[in-house]
Motif scaffolding. Structure first.
Motif, PDB file in Angstrom:
ATOM      1  N   ALA A 153     -18.925 -93.514 -46.710  1.00 62.43           N
ATOM      2  CA  ALA A 153     -18.128 -94.411 -47.547  1.00 62.43           C
ATOM      3  C   ALA A 153     -18.069 -93.842 -48.960  1.00 62.43           C
ATOM      4  O   ALA A 153     -19.076 -93.373 -49.487  1.00 62.43           O
ATOM      5  CB  ALA A 153     -18.729 -95.804 -47.565  1.00 62.43           C
ATOM      6  N   SER A 154     -16.883 -93.887 -49.560  1.00 62.45           N
ATOM      7  CA  SER A 154     -16.712 -93.417 -50.935  1.00 62.45           C
ATOM      8  C   SER A 154     -16.025 -94.494 -51.757  1.00 62.45           C
ATOM      9  O   SER A 154     -15.098 -95.149 -51.298  1.00 62.45           O
ATOM     10  CB  SER A 154     -15.896 -92.126 -50.974  1.00 62.45           C
ATOM     11  N   GLY A 155     -16.508 -94.688 -52.976  1.00 57.55           N
ATOM     12  CA  GLY A 155     -15.892 -95.625 -53.906  1.00 57.55           C
ATOM     13  C   GLY A 155     -15.375 -94.869 -55.103  1.00 57.55           C
ATOM     14  O   GLY A 155     -16.065 -93.993 -55.636  1.00 57.55           O
ATOM     15  N   GLY A 156     -14.155 -95.176 -55.540  1.00 55.29           N
ATOM     16  CA  GLY A 156     -13.548 -94.425 -56.629  1.00 55.29           C
ATOM     17  C   GLY A 156     -13.274 -95.275 -57.845  1.00 55.29           C
ATOM     18  O   GLY A 156     -13.288 -96.510 -57.794  1.00 55.29           O
ATOM     19  N   TRP A 157     -13.005 -94.589 -58.949  1.00 54.48           N
ATOM     20  CA  TRP A 157     -12.613 -95.282 -60.164  1.00 54.48           C
ATOM     21  C   TRP A 157     -11.214 -95.877 -60.036  1.00 54.48           C
ATOM     22  O   TRP A 157     -10.759 -96.602 -60.908  1.00 54.48           O
ATOM     23  CB  TRP A 157     -12.661 -94.319 -61.350  1.00 54.48           C
ATOM     24  N   ASP A 158     -10.536 -95.549 -58.940  1.00 56.02           N
ATOM     25  CA  ASP A 158      -9.233 -96.146 -58.671  1.00 56.02           C
ATOM     26  C   ASP A 158      -9.356 -97.517 -58.019  1.00 56.02           C
ATOM     27  O   ASP A 158      -8.349 -98.173 -57.738  1.00 56.02           O
ATOM     28  CB  ASP A 158      -8.395 -95.226 -57.785  1.00 56.02           C
ATOM     29  N   GLY A 159     -10.592 -97.972 -57.742  1.00 58.02           N
ATOM     30  CA  GLY A 159     -10.811 -99.276 -57.137  1.00 58.02           C
ATOM     31  C   GLY A 159     -10.835 -99.269 -55.625  1.00 58.02           C
ATOM     32  O   GLY A 159     -11.121-100.297 -54.999  1.00 58.02           O
TER      33      GLY A 159
END
Length: 873
Positions: free
Chosen positions: A640-646
């Motif tokens: 799982a990856s979380g980005g600054w793009d939400g």
């Protein structure tokens, strides 16, 4: 004995010696305190650690001789003491630790000489009291006391010359040093020599100071003072020698160790090589020096293969080959300049920064003559230093030989004329000045400060009369240095000039920030534009002196070299993607449960690495902005990856295929955590104040937990799956009971203890403890069941961004904006790390242990991941 045990043993001994000295055994014994502690810790920190102990001893000394002192003499000494403390503080702030230890050793040697010849010195003084003598004695005492807690000799000489009775002498000394130590306190605080974590160590040794005071008072009447002082003098001589000749003192060896080697000594692997910031081509055209956030690399021009890579203590901001190609200088963001052997990548010498918060912005060499050469270093504060580099090419020494008057504006470029006599200096406000190196005088200005845009490039033509000055506005002016007149502009562009060259027959050429290559004549001409296929918008470029080689790097990390006999014609080196995009940060790292794969974020990309070899397996692209969090599912099948793009994206960890995108957050995703059974995934949005619980199989949101109205950050799921912990901007840690059928918006418990926002959380493997770190620079280990602190770790010097328990729970790793990784034992009462790992050149944002427990991965904003070997730490 471990370093920690050695520290505490020495502290206990020194505390006892301070007490004995204050109790009546005299200053000879007290003089041992600081040099002994400096053997086991930095000298400046030793000064701060010992001052409270001395102040406690002063209380007893003053009490023993209450009001028996000569108040007038003590009062006359205070103004001079204040002056000495100010001077000593300046030395402490500016002097490197190794130099301070050497100064301390020298002060002790002076003290020993005085004690050996004390009677002769005092007997030779034909003294006539003058009020100004107190100013001199107080100043010298204040200086020596600030640098070494050893101001006794000048005060002893002064007071003995006043023909005081013994009791009056001792009492006056006691009240003077009582006041002096209080004067030193605010200056030590200003100088930053107090380490709050270390000062707590003083508490447990205070009883030893008190016991030493009373024992010293008893012993003073029962032992031979002469025999006792002889023993102490021998110990002082040994200690002073150890300080002066301590490995690393003198500065060069210590600084070389901090810069040398492809990776730090305790690291086993570096994943990635950071971005590119500076380029220079070797004079023979075979090699390209490429500096960036992770250090300096030397590449073959034709293939761009790496010949060597040297880690640096800070990002490389400027690079320059010496005229003969034997040496290459690398200017760093921390103000230091490394002189490196071009053949091996070995750091030979270092020129330190000349002031705090300096950054090297320009470098220039003179030609080799009689075994030496000059190196000019320009800084972003307008300073220019001339360094002298002497010796054989493999064993050179470098030292600052002169400092030019500050230009007031950041230095953009430097260039020596062919004779090495004149140094041209271009600044960021359009000024171009000249400095005569031989006479050390100002040789006038070609362009006044403020006359135009930043001067980004300077180049002397072979005639030594004409100087080309290229600006950030695209203008290139040819100056006649003898008449100090400007010739018609060679080129007038809108893009910054990145490199200048002379192609022969005084034909200048340039590369600009749009990738244009322009050639022309030094006489009036606009030049002809030519685009040979360089990277479209280079950030850095280099052109060889003969004009046959070009190199350019763009913001994406692409690097291209070109070669031509008459001008740019054919590509020599292929594009190189092993460098990171400009400013790309490794904000997150995760290790697969089987320990075979490491995932790291680099900008908006995810890099998958083989944990055994360090080879890059694949790159995953799907986010639009930086990666903020990574987490493998418990079975290792999904990443799982979380980005600054939400967005939250789920990937097949083996194939790298994108499984689905989870959209629900409005702001940056700051944390991810899988439930132990892998059936739920929790995510935090740093700015939308929400904790979302996802069903990874369907991509649906099962529940929304409202955190605070100020932001939620760290996230951790307990190993038993019963509790979800979330950290907030209000310094609270929220605990949710995940066993409830219906989850409420409000938490079921709160942990409070931080004074500023909490950024990171980690559970111990047994689920009994929770570690938290944040902007108050504090790490707290919580006893969660009892809702109380188990351990407080105050050693970080900046915001803590990551905490991680070792697989067996016996150690805790912490890291943050101070760029260091610390390893702490998890045990009550322990507040000192067992290891401090330095090697990153940017803040460390994430940590992950490998399953073997002997290795730790750290991800940094320098664009790299370091794998540390912690076996035995």
């Amino acid at each position: 004995m471990t370093e920690q045990q050695m520290f505490f043993a020495m502290l206990a001994l020194v505390a006892f010696l301070i007490g004995l000295s204050k109790g009546g055994l005299g200053g000879t014994l007290g003089a041992l305190a600081t040099p002994l502690m400096a053997l086991v810790m930095p000298a400046d920190k030793a000064l701060g650690l010992l001052l409270p102990l001395l102040m406690v001893g002063d209380i007893f000394a003053v009490a023993f001789y209450w009001r028996q002192w000569n108040g007038r003499l003590a009062l006359w000494l205070i103004p001079g003491a204040f002056v000495g403390v100010v001077l000593g503080t300046v030395v402490i702030i500016d002097a490197p630790t190794a130099l301070l230890e050497t100064i301390l050793g020298i002060v002790i040697l002076v003290f020993v000489v005085y004690k050996l010849y004390e009677e002769r010195i005092l007997g030779a003084i034909n003294y006539q009291p003058k009020n100004w003598h107190s100013l001199v004695a107080g100043s010298v005492a204040g200086l020596a006391s600030t640098l070494a807690h050893n101001g006794g000799p000048p005060i002893s000489i002064y007071l003995l010359a006043q023909d005081l009775a013994p009791v009056l002498f001792v009492a006056t000394s006691a009240i003077f040093f009582f006041v002096l130590n209080w004067i030193k306190l605010p200056f030590y605080l200003y100088a930053g020599v107090f380490d709050v974590g270390l000062l707590r160590s003083d508490l447990w040794v205070l009883p030893l100071v008190i016991a030493g005071v009373f024992l010293g008072r008893w012993m003073a009447l029962r032992i031979s003072r002469i025999a006792f002082e002889r023993v102490i003098i021998v110990l002082l001589l040994i200690t002073a020698a150890l300080l002066i000749f301590k490995p690393g003192n003198g500065g060069a060896a210590t600084r070389k160790a901090a810069l040398a080697g492809p990776i730090p000594s305790q690291a086993v692997m570096r994943l990635g090589r950071g971005d590119l910031r500076a380029l220079d081509l070797s004079p023979d055209g075979t090699a390209l020096a490429a500096g960036g956030s992770a250090g300096l690399a030397l590449l073959k021009v034709d293939t761009l293969d790496t010949l060597w890579q040297t880690a640096t203590a800070a990002p490389v901001t400027s690079v320059a080959f010496a005229e003969d190609g034997a040496l290459v200088a690398a200017g760093l963001k921390n103000g230091a300049t490394a002189v490196i052997e071009a053949g091996s990548g070995r750091v030979l010498a270092t020129l330190p920064a000349q002031a705090d918060d300096q950054q090297v912005t320009a470098l220039a060499w003179t030609a080799l003559s009689e075994g030496g050469r000059e190196l000019a270093v320009g800084y972003d504060d307008g300073e220019v230093t001339l360094g002298s580099v002497v010796g054989a090419k493999s064993e050179v020494e470098a030292e600052a030989a002169g400092r030019l008057p500050s230009r007031g504006a950041a230095v953009g470029s430097l260039a020596f004329d062919p004779s090495g006599t004149l140094l041209a200096i271009g600044d960021h406000e359009g000024g171009v000045g000249l400095w005569n190196v031989q006479t050390q005088t100002d040789a006038g200005a070609l362009a006044a400060k403020g006359s135009g845009d930043s001067i980004s490039q300077l180049l002397w033509l072979e005639d030594g009369v004409h100087l080309l000055a290229g600006g950030a506005d695209g203008h290139v002016t040819s100056w006649d240095v003898k008449t100090k007149t400007a010739q018609p502009e060679f080129a007038n562009h809108t893009a910054s000039v990145l490199a200048l060259a002379e192609l022969g027959d005084h034909r200048p050429a340039l590369i600009d920030g749009e990738g244009a290559v322009v050639t022309g004549a030094a006489a009036p001409a606009q030049g002809s534009g030519d685009r040979p296929g360089l990277v479209a918008a280079p950030l850095a470029a280099a052109w060889s002196k003969q004009g046959r080689l070009l190199a350019a790097a763009d913001a994406a990390g692409n690097l291209t070299t070109w070669q031509s006999k008459q001008g740019p014609a054919s590509e020599a080196g292929a594009r190189n993607s092993t460098f990171a995009a400009s400013g790309a940060q490794a904000n997150a790292v995760a290790v697969s449960p089987d320990g075979k794969q490491i995932a790291s974020g680099l900008g908006a990309d995810i890099l998958l690495w083989d944990a055994a070899s360090g080879s890059l397996l694949r790159t995953l692209a799907g986010h639009r902005r930086n990666i903020g969090a990574l987490a493998y599912s418990p079975d290792g099948a999904t990443l799982a990856s979380g980005g600054w793009d939400g967005d939250v994206i789920l990937w097949n960890a083996k194939s790298g295929d994108k499984l689905r995108t989870l959209q629900g957050h409005k702001r940056d995703v700051a944390g991810l955590a899988w439930s132990p059974d892998g059936k739920r995934l929790a995510s935090t949005g740093s700015g939308d104040n929400q904790v979302l619980l996802w069903n990874p199989a369907t991509g649906e949101v099962e529940a929304t937990l409202k955190g605070t109205d100020q932001g939620v950050w760290g996230l951790a799921w307990s190993p038993d799956g019963k509790t979800l912990a979330v950290s907030t901007s209000l310094a609270d840690i929220l605990l949710w009971d995940m066993t409830k059928p219906e989850l409420s918006a409000s938490p079921d418990g709160v942990l409070r203890g931080h004074s500023n926002w909490v950024s990171t959380l980690a559970w111990s493997p047994d689920g009994a403890k929770l570690a938290s770190g944040g902007a108050d620079r504090l790490v707290i280990v919580w006893d969660v069941a009892n809702r109380r602190r188990f351990q407080s770790l105050p050693g970080s010097t900046d915001v803590v961004r990551a905490v991680a328990f070792s697989p067996d729970g016996s150690a805790l790793a912490t890291a943050g904006l101070d760029q260091q990784v610390r390893i702490w034992p998890v045990a009550q009462g322990v507040d000192r790390p067992t290891a401090v790992l330095a090697g990153h050149t940017g803040p460390v944002d994430d940590l992950a242990w490998l399953p073997d427990g002997g290795r730790l991965a750290s991800a940094s904003e320098d664009g790299t991941v370091l794998i540390w070997n912690l076996k035995g730490s």
